[in-house]
Scaffold this active site. Structure first.
Site, PDB file in Angstrom:
ATOM      1  N   ASP A 240      26.205   1.918  23.129  1.00  0.00           N
ATOM      2  CA  ASP A 240      25.332   1.628  22.316  1.00  0.00           C
ATOM      3  C   ASP A 240      23.814   2.154  22.506  1.00  0.00           C
ATOM      4  OD1 ASP A 240      22.997  -0.440  21.116  1.00  0.00           O
ATOM      5  OD2 ASP A 240      24.856  -1.888  20.986  1.00  0.00           O
ATOM      6  N   HIS A 263      24.054   5.180  20.471  1.00  0.00           N
ATOM      7  CA  HIS A 263      23.121   4.716  19.114  1.00  0.00           C
ATOM      8  C   HIS A 263      21.956   5.549  19.225  1.00  0.00           C
ATOM      9  CE1 HIS A 263      26.024   0.900  18.357  1.00  0.00           C
ATOM     10  NE2 HIS A 263      26.558   2.135  18.351  1.00  0.00           N
TER      11      HIS A 263
END
Ligand SMILES: *[C@@H]1O[C@H](CO)[C@@H](O)[C@H](O)[C@H]1NC(C)=O
Ligand SMILES: *[C@@H]1O[C@H](CO)[C@@H](O)[C@H](O)[C@H]1NC(C)=O
Ligand SMILES: *[C@@H]1O[C@H](CO)[C@@H](O)[C@H](O)[C@H]1NC(C)=O
Ligand SMILES: *[C@@H]1O[C@H](CO)[C@@H](O)[C@H](O)[C@H]1NC(C)=O
Ligand SMILES: *[C@@H]1O[C@H](CO)[C@@H](O)[C@H](O)[C@H]1NC(C)=O
Ligand SMILES: *[C@@H]1O[C@H](CO)[C@@H](O)[C@H](O)[C@H]1NC(C)=O
Length: 421
Positions: A240, A263
């Protein structure tokens, strides 16, 4: 007469207790006096075994309590190298005597690998926490492994309706100030690896954070309601955000970071469910993104209030991240969102010296809402090429205003050219 006897008996009892207590303390003192001096609190001397099988939580807790209560000016809890310590969820609480405590971790810490073996079962807030501290240095060459792989497979179809599952954060620092954390490796947290919450002057450096690229919600470092936080010289490879900067964060400095997979670096998401949320004075400098989904991103929900402002991204290199530059005021990870009339205001955002390649054609996306356009966005010296040499890159602009200067490629026509900055 009877009452006198009782009193005598009580006195004897109290004396015995005092005696055993003081001999216990003496014993402890002897134990910890293992050649380091009186300010060293080695977890092994407090009963931790370090075979990776037996629960060592008590040894850690006792070593911490002794260090925290110690009158030494610079006490240190020591976790020796070459051993693996199994720990249940544990919080090291503050209001200690010293404001210069060291937590030296050279060994390996592991969490129970089965979620059902965690003593908090399906409602764990965090695994290892530090709370209410002022003046703490957490350092060493050790590894902190949350053994999250079985947690990653558990999920709720809908987080909003009666889901009882709460995955724990790996490592939490909350309600604290003047904390340094350096040198350590963090691996495979059940959820985000490190969180700084409601804290001031937290300085992280030389960390390595690692989890598989497909592990859900395993952000590297999350910052929430905190001021004066620095994250320097750190490598983050997770599933993430490398770092996420949430509500109430200000004076955040993120520098010399290698990020990816993951991310990217995100501000937000802000303004969920109509909330008023704020982030300001964020500086992100000298970051490389390797195959991340986003590079530098600001994301806000429709319907929120507050602001994200005074943010600078500079010297960013993208190696095939999907979208290197994103502002998204329509953030909606679940497809059930409606457009609304309010939004978190985004203003005073600087992008400078941003280079490299983009995986998608649209390398720059500025999606702002009509009711609350993005203001004073500036770009200077941007050059983002397509990963595939034969394709061009493009920008997408909606309700974004500001200035550009120098070479800006792809062209971002919604920003007015101005060579005065
Ligand atoms: C704090 O503790 C560290 C490690 O024990 C020591 O090197 C340092 O000098 C101490 N700082 C102060 C201000 O006491
Ligand atoms: C930020 O932290 C550093 C180091 O702890 C400290 O010297 C500085 O005064 C802090 N700044 C603010 C604004 O709190
Ligand atoms: C990070 O690395 C840079 C470059 O090597 C160095 O100048 C700086 O002092 C380091 N920062 C920290 C906090 O260690
Ligand atoms: C930029 O960051 C990299 C690590 O990503 C580091 O090696 C390099 O020294 C940094 N550059 C400067 C000028 O600090
Ligand atoms: C909200 O508005 C944006 C911009 O006009 C549009 O792209 C998006 O599809 C809209 N979303 C919904 C759910 O209507
Ligand atoms: C635009 O943003 C820059 C950078 O944050 C800031 O220095 C400047 O004062 C802002 N200009 C206006 C008109 O707000």
């Amino acid at each position: 007469m009877a009452s006198l006897k009782k009193i005598l008996a009580l006195v004897v009892l109290i004396e015995c207790t005092i005696l055993t207590e003081s001999s216990r303390l003496l014993e402890k003192k002897k134990k910890k006096n293992d050649g380091y001096g009186d300010n060293i609190f080695n977890v092994v001397n407090f009963g931790a075994i370090g075979d990776g099988l037996k629960d060592d939580s008590k040894g850690f807790k006792d070593a911490w309590d002794a260090a925290c209560g110690s009158s030494a000016s610079s006490p240190a809890v020591v976790v020796p190298q070459g051993k693996t310590f199994l720990l249940q969820p544990l919080t090291f609480n503050g209001r200690c005597n010293s404001n210069n405590i060291t937590f030296q971790i050279d060994g390996k810490l592991i969490a129970p690998s089965e979620p059902s073996a965690w003593e908090c079962k399906r409602n764990c807030h965090h695994w290892i926490g530090f709370k209410n501290l002022d003046g703490l240095s957490i350092q060493g060459s050790g590894t902190i492994n949350g053994q999250g792989s079985k947690w990653w497979k558990l999920y709720c179809k809908d987080y909003n309706t009666g889901c009882q599952l709460r995955k724990p954060t790996g490592f939490l620092i909350a309600n604290s100030k003047n904390v340094e954390i350096s040198g350590l490796t963090f691996e495979d947290s059940p959820k985000m690896h490190i969180a700084f919450e409601s804290s001031t002057s937290i300085h992280a450096s030389h960390l390595r954070i690692k989890a598989p690229g497909n592990s859900p919600n395993t952000d590297g470092i999350h910052i929430q309601r905190s001021t004066n936080v620095t994250i320097h010289n750190t490598t983050i490879q997770t599933g993430d955000d490398c770092t996420s900067i949430g509500d109430g964060s200000k004076y955040i400095d993120i520098r010399n970071i290698e990020c990816g997979p993951g991310h990217g670096i995100s501000i937000g998401s802000l303004g969920i469910m109509g909330k008023t949320e704020t982030v300001e004075f964020v500086h992100v400098k000298n970051v490389s993104f390797y195959g991340t989904t986003n590079g530098v991103r600001i994301k806000t929900w429709q319907g929120g209030h507050g602001y994200a402002r005074n943010i600078k991204f500079e010297r960013i290199t993208s190696y095939a991240s999907t979208r290197p530059i994103v502002i998204d005021q329509f953030y909606c990870p679940h497809k059930h969102c409606k457009n609304q009339t309010s939004a978190v205001e985004i203003s005073n955002v600087v992008y400078e010296e941003i280079h490299g390649t983009s995986h998608k054609e649209i390398a720059v996306q500025l999606s702002c809402s009509e009711s609350t356009p993005c203001k004073n966005i500036t770009m200077k010296n941007i050059n983002l090429r397509n990963e595939d040499q034969n394709d061009k890159t493009l920008s997408h602009c909606l309700n974004a205003h500001g200035l550009r200067n120098g070479r800006v490629h792809p062209n971002v026509p919604c920003l007015r050219f101005d060579d005065n900055f």
